[in-house]
Design a protein around this motif. Structure first.
Motif, mmCIF file in Angstrom:
data_model
loop_
_atom_site.group_PDB
_atom_site.id
_atom_site.type_symbol
_atom_site.label_atom_id
_atom_site.label_comp_id
_atom_site.label_asym_id
_atom_site.label_seq_id
_atom_site.Cartn_x
_atom_site.Cartn_y
_atom_site.Cartn_z
ATOM 1 N N GLN A 1 4.945 -10.710 -2.380
ATOM 2 C CA GLN A 1 3.894 -9.884 -1.783
ATOM 3 C C GLN A 1 4.097 -8.405 -2.103
ATOM 4 O OE1 GLN A 1 3.943 -11.054 2.388
ATOM 5 N NE2 GLN A 1 2.460 -12.696 2.031
ATOM 6 N N ARG A 2 5.355 -7.964 -2.137
ATOM 7 C CA ARG A 2 5.620 -6.556 -2.486
ATOM 8 C C ARG A 2 5.149 -6.270 -3.908
ATOM 9 N NH1 ARG A 2 9.989 -3.136 -4.272
ATOM 10 N NH2 ARG A 2 11.386 -4.881 -4.726
ATOM 11 N N ALA A 3 5.489 -7.175 -4.809
ATOM 12 C CA ALA A 3 5.093 -6.978 -6.206
ATOM 13 C C ALA A 3 3.569 -7.048 -6.349
ATOM 14 C CB ALA A 3 5.763 -8.035 -7.083
ATOM 15 N N LEU A 4 2.944 -7.978 -5.653
ATOM 16 C CA LEU A 4 1.495 -8.119 -5.745
ATOM 17 C C LEU A 4 0.794 -6.885 -5.173
ATOM 18 C CD1 LEU A 4 -0.955 -9.824 -6.465
ATOM 19 C CD2 LEU A 4 -0.661 -11.091 -4.324
ATOM 20 N N GLY A 5 1.318 -6.377 -4.056
ATOM 21 C CA GLY A 5 0.754 -5.145 -3.483
ATOM 22 C C GLY A 5 0.859 -3.983 -4.462
ATOM 23 N N ALA B 1 -1.352 -3.438 -16.279
ATOM 24 C CA ALA B 1 -1.318 -3.432 -17.745
ATOM 25 C C ALA B 1 0.114 -3.522 -18.250
ATOM 26 C CB ALA B 1 -1.992 -2.166 -18.265
ATOM 27 N N LYS B 2 1.016 -2.860 -17.544
ATOM 28 C CA LYS B 2 2.428 -2.883 -17.963
ATOM 29 C C LYS B 2 3.010 -4.287 -17.815
ATOM 30 C CE LYS B 2 6.701 -0.261 -17.317
ATOM 31 N NZ LYS B 2 7.388 0.745 -16.487
ATOM 32 N N VAL B 3 2.618 -4.969 -16.736
ATOM 33 C CA VAL B 3 3.101 -6.349 -16.549
ATOM 34 C C VAL B 3 2.601 -7.231 -17.691
ATOM 35 C CG1 VAL B 3 2.862 -8.413 -15.077
ATOM 36 C CG2 VAL B 3 3.412 -6.210 -14.059
ATOM 37 N N ARG B 4 1.374 -6.996 -18.126
ATOM 38 C CA ARG B 4 0.847 -7.800 -19.232
ATOM 39 C C ARG B 4 1.591 -7.500 -20.536
ATOM 40 N NH1 ARG B 4 -4.180 -6.556 -16.614
ATOM 41 N NH2 ARG B 4 -4.577 -4.826 -18.029
ATOM 42 N N ARG B 5 1.949 -6.232 -20.728
ATOM 43 C CA ARG B 5 2.611 -5.840 -21.991
ATOM 44 C C ARG B 5 4.104 -6.110 -21.962
ATOM 45 N NH1 ARG B 5 0.476 -0.929 -21.122
ATOM 46 N NH2 ARG B 5 2.563 -0.042 -21.097
ATOM 47 N N LEU B 6 4.748 -5.703 -20.863
ATOM 48 C CA LEU B 6 6.212 -5.757 -20.777
ATOM 49 C C LEU B 6 6.625 -6.397 -19.454
ATOM 50 C CD1 LEU B 6 6.714 -2.049 -21.880
ATOM 51 C CD2 LEU B 6 7.290 -4.032 -23.271
ATOM 52 N N LEU C 1 10.278 -5.884 -18.035
ATOM 53 C CA LEU C 1 10.567 -4.537 -17.553
ATOM 54 C C LEU C 1 9.782 -4.232 -16.273
ATOM 55 C CD1 LEU C 1 12.176 -2.017 -18.436
ATOM 56 C CD2 LEU C 1 10.101 -1.221 -19.575
ATOM 57 N N ALA C 2 8.494 -4.571 -16.289
ATOM 58 C CA ALA C 2 7.630 -4.191 -15.166
ATOM 59 C C ALA C 2 7.985 -4.927 -13.879
ATOM 60 C CB ALA C 2 6.176 -4.454 -15.529
ATOM 61 N N ARG D 1 3.429 -16.675 -11.380
ATOM 62 C CA ARG D 1 2.177 -16.413 -10.672
ATOM 63 C C ARG D 1 1.710 -14.977 -10.897
ATOM 64 N NH1 ARG D 1 3.454 -19.508 -4.899
ATOM 65 N NH2 ARG D 1 2.295 -21.406 -5.417
ATOM 66 N N LEU D 2 2.631 -14.042 -10.796
ATOM 67 C CA LEU D 2 2.254 -12.632 -10.971
ATOM 68 C C LEU D 2 1.768 -12.364 -12.382
ATOM 69 C CD1 LEU D 2 5.145 -11.059 -8.912
ATOM 70 C CD2 LEU D 2 2.717 -10.922 -8.348
ATOM 71 N N LEU D 3 2.396 -12.978 -13.347
ATOM 72 C CA LEU D 3 1.952 -12.820 -14.734
ATOM 73 C C LEU D 3 0.525 -13.335 -14.892
ATOM 74 C CD1 LEU D 3 5.137 -13.828 -16.783
ATOM 75 C CD2 LEU D 3 4.067 -11.588 -16.613
ATOM 76 N N GLY D 4 0.256 -14.493 -14.293
ATOM 77 C CA GLY D 4 -1.087 -15.057 -14.378
ATOM 78 C C GLY D 4 -2.115 -14.174 -13.691
ATOM 79 N N MET D 5 -1.757 -13.623 -12.536
ATOM 80 C CA MET D 5 -2.701 -12.786 -11.790
ATOM 81 C C MET D 5 -2.935 -11.446 -12.482
ATOM 82 S SD MET D 5 -1.429 -13.756 -7.948
ATOM 83 C CE MET D 5 -2.843 -13.159 -7.023
ATOM 84 N N ALA D 6 -1.876 -10.864 -13.054
ATOM 85 C CA ALA D 6 -2.033 -9.587 -13.765
ATOM 86 C C ALA D 6 -2.930 -9.767 -14.984
ATOM 87 C CB ALA D 6 -0.674 -9.044 -14.181
#
Lengths: 309, 199
Positions: free
Chosen positions: B7-11, B21-26, B29-30, B43-48
């Motif tokens: 939840q912290r990361a999603l927030g 965008a950074k999560v999608r690229r890197l 790191l992100a 899950r976060l990768l899919g949502m980003a």
């Protein structure tokens, strides 16, 4: 179990634009739903005193409560936030339930606040999409038990809107809600507009959700309107309900044996475009949708009733 | 813990299209700063990467703007075309937003007033709108010694000219500061020019 008489009542979610409506048209509604957070300032967890009542708004609440039964629809509990469980907020809700005799209390099944590093909370800006997993059920069940113990009765939790669902959920949303109500005894506030939003944006059929949900747990139904932005349909509460929402209401309400009330929601910024007449019209349309049909529909040719003759 | 970190990361993602965008690229790191399970990370990768994530980011901004615009509408208008950049900087610097309108607006006004490029006219308007909100919010309170329904402000600009200023335009300062009393004890807010502040 309902507010007035043997059938479910129809109410409106109060906002300050309805102050005149309360004076002139309270006979048109069976109850008012109020957002308790509108009546106090919350200085945040750890602040002393934390909650400061807003005298002008409290005066409005007292005028409402003098006219009609009042239900509470909270927005601040954030019961699905894993990093915090706000018992001081629950105590405040309990105190105000006792003071104003809320007929029932509902909240959002949502995570909107996250515990911040320095003891402050971060508001996520919207309800975070939730993972419909056993882990979340395990988090929620003891919390709901504590809330219900404090309030002295069941709370109703509202299904939400998702724009980006959490992938790879263990359960469907209605299956999750069924497990939650079975394990805790809480009720469901079924928001039909939220189902409509999810159907339009995600292609999830609202009727499929309804058919999968244990409708005996539904205590209250919300209806509202929305609008589109950048090709996405939003739960904007921006005026009259779309016809699809009334169609859902006609379909689902007769199946909810424990339904106590149907509530029309809109934001005060849209009141000028609706006026009191527009609000009254939505209330009347909701009543019409709740009315049993004078002539039950003819059985279809392939129904079992037809086959029996 | 894994749900809290998810939840912290999603927030954080919802608060920042740049981070999405950074999560999608890197992604490595992100998402390095979160204690995530493999499933939460997936899950976060899919949502980003979901194009609808842009709507979450938009709603975050809208919902943070609403309290500011509700309490400080004229200040927002005075900022004109600078408003978007100012909000970007505020949201990035003050991440712990609240939907308590008065608190959020007060925090934004303090943050804005402390910026070196905030003009004296905007400082006056921020102080005026915050004071209006405070006395009107206290309108139903009983009378007492330090009556919260009344407040006096020292201003360097004519408040009428400030309120009438076109978007992005500022009136000149007065020759001398003035004292303006705001009084919300009656049915309507009453503004009274008391006397020159330096008299």
């Amino acid at each position: 179990m309902n507010v007035h008489g043997p059938s479910a009542g129809v109410g409106v979610l109060f906002n300050p634009a309805l102050a005149g409506f309360v004076e002139h048209h309270s006979d048109a509604v069976d109850f008012y739903s109020v957002i308790p957070e509108r009546f106090w300032v919350d200085h945040g967890r750890g602040a002393a005193p934390r909650f400061a009542p807003l005298p002008h708004e409290v005066g409005l609440l007292e005028r409402l409560a003098a006219r009609k039964p009042v239900t509470a629809h909270g927005i601040g509990l954030s019961i699905a936030s894993a990093s915090l469980f706000d018992l001081d907020y629950v105590a405040q809700l309990k105190d105000w339930k006792r003071r104003y005799g809320f007929a029932w209390v509902s909240e959002h099944l949502a995570a909107m606040r996250l515990a911040g590093g320095a003891g402050s909370d971060h508001h996520a800006g919207l309800a975070l999409p939730l993972p419909w997993d056993e882990e979340l059920l395990a988090l929620l069940c003891p919390r709901i038990a504590r809330v219900q113990e404090a309030l002295g009765g069941p709370i109703a939790l509202e299904n939400g809107v998702e724009y980006t669902p959490v992938p790879h959920a263990e359960l469907s949303e209605p299956a999750f809600l069924n497990a939650l109500t079975a394990r805790t005894g809480c009720g469901i506030l079924l928001d039909l507009h939220n189902l409509h939003v999810n159907e339009r944006n995600l292609g999830r059929p609202a009727r499929g959700f309804i058919d999968a949900l244990d409708l005996d747990t539904v205590v209250e139904i919300h209806i509202a309107g929305g609008s589109s932005l950048h090709g996405i349909y939003l739960d904007a509460h921006s005026g009259p309900c779309p016809p699809e929402v009334f169609a859902l209401l006609r379909q689902v309400a007769p199946r909810c044996r424990n339904l106590r009330g149907v509530t029309f929601e809109f934001l005060e910024s849209y009141f000028p475009s609706m006026g009191e007449e527009g609000v009254l019209e939505q209330i009347e349309l909701a009543r019409e949708a709740l009315r049993p049909p004078e002539h039950p529909p003819c059985p279809s040719p392939n129904s079992s009733a037809h086959s029996a003759t | 813990m894994s749900l809290a970190e998810f939840q912290r990361a999603l927030g954080d993602l919802i608060a920042s299209p740049v981070r999405c965008a950074k999560v999608r690229r890197l992604p490595g790191l992100a998402l390095a700063g979160y204690a995530l399970t493999a499933r939460a990370r997936e899950r976060l990768l899919g949502m980003a990467g979901d194009p609808r994530m842009a709507m979450n980011c938009t709603l975050y901004r809208v919902n943070r703007l609403i309290p500011l615009h509700a309490v400080l509408p004229r200040s927002c208008r005075l900022l004109g075309s600078r408003l978007g950049g100012v909000l970007d900087a505020y949201f990035a610097g003050e991440r712990d937003g609240t939907l308590q309108f008065g608190m959020e607006a007060s925090r934004f006004a303090q943050w804005l007033a402390a910026r070196h490029d905030t003009t004296p006219a905007l400082r006056d308007l921020l102080a005026f709108e915050l004071a209006c909100h405070a006395v009107i919010s206290a309108a139903g309170e009983p009378e007492r010694g330090d009556d919260p329904r009344r407040r006096t402000l020292a201003l360097r600009h004519d408040i009428g000219a400030l309120l009438a200023a076109a978007e992005g335009e500022e009136p000149p300062p007065l020759p001398a500061p003035v004292l303006l009393e705001l009084d919300a004890r009656g049915d309507a807010l009453v503004l009274t020019l008391v006397e020159p502040a330096n008299a």
